[in-house]
Design an enzyme around this catalytic site. Sequence first.
Site, PDB file in Angstrom:
ATOM      1  N   ASP A  91      -2.706  -0.795  -9.402  1.00 35.00           N
ATOM      2  CA  ASP A  91      -2.213   0.013 -10.510  1.00 35.00           C
ATOM      3  C   ASP A  91      -2.385  -0.779 -11.788  1.00 35.00           C
ATOM      4  O   ASP A  91      -2.271  -0.462 -12.847  1.00 35.00           O
ATOM      5  CB  ASP A  91      -0.751   0.694 -10.561  1.00 35.00           C
ATOM      6  N   ASP A 152      -3.946   7.525  -5.485  1.00 38.30           N
ATOM      7  CA  ASP A 152      -3.928   7.333  -6.912  1.00 38.30           C
ATOM      8  C   ASP A 152      -4.789   6.144  -7.431  1.00 38.30           C
ATOM      9  O   ASP A 152      -5.278   6.211  -8.676  1.00 38.30           O
ATOM     10  CB  ASP A 152      -2.479   6.690  -7.007  1.00 38.30           C
TER      11      ASP A 152
END
Length: 377
Positions: A91, A152
């Site tokens: 991330d 993601d």
Amino acid sequence: MWKSAIEDAIGKLHNNIRSHGELFPHITREASPSKHYLWEGNTDWIDGFYTGMIWLGFEYSGDRELLSAARRQLADFRRRLEERVNLAHHDLGFLYSLSAMAGWMATRDEGARRLALDAADLLLERYRPKGGFIQAWGTEGDPQNGGRIIIDCLMNLPLLYWASQQTGDSRYRQIAERQADISRRFLVRGDDSSYHTFWFDPEDGTPLRGGTHQGYQDGSTWTRGQAWGIYGFALSYRYTGNSLYLETSKRLARYFILHLPDDHVAYWDVDAPVTGDTPRDSSASAIAVCGILELLEHLDPQGEDTRYFAQSAERAMQSLYENYSTRHEPDAEGLLKHGAYHVRGGRGMDDYMIWGDYYYLEAMMRLENKRPGYWYD
């Protein structure tokens, strides 16, 4: 309509900055909606979304208080990178595209550019050459996550594409494309739904199995993951021109739209049993709208696909505005109610989600022909 909603969002940003200083809005641990986030330090994967909202607010309004807040947070992101505070995951794109890349795009600050490139370098370290993928979570060799990718991650690839443009170094782009390719092949299923995660043998890349972490079950379609795919593949198409990415984004978007309930805002998982208590995920719909608005930029303006997707995005945004927004709640800290984080895990099942707020604001900015987010310059 969107102008007043953006101004309401900027007002809430001002209130949050004045009330909570240098803290970041985190996911509440309560099981029911409140008017408050949980405010903590810069330690979670979600913290870039708040900074990205502040940059959007500054670019829209020119407000110096927002600029000062964004710069203070940018310094905190530099500290976090130097100290490696909870960064053993993919991330880095969510964190540093919306803080450092955004700072560069908004102000052309060379320090912000350098920080974004440093974050891209750290993300490159997660690439596993033996398997040919970016490892989602944990350190290399982790017994559970050593061979795991996650849908993601498609939204973290713009950091690498951008770094390649900035430096002329093709390694960033090559690895981003490999991740997009392997995601397209193994995370997207034949019926245009998606896995949340997929496992490979970390030693040779042999595909093992698809599964989920936050979805209803391994074979279900977690709607936020589907939304990441819509937007992520559209952005990969923007950077590469690879028509396969564009087609994949369209496929995922059609599936998402076809499985929406009557009010055009998603449940947390397509396959979860629907009762009166089944959580929605307004954040999934906000992400999907941004992805569809990106997709529309690459389609024939007169095509049937364009009309279909444009109408779908319009209906979803209208419902978010009318049924899920806090526009009539001046003391609310979030913009969108009824987001879901980890329903099976019992956390954040019905509340504000800072990424939902970010994408809602980004979508409104796009609709007002303002800054279309910070995924490309």
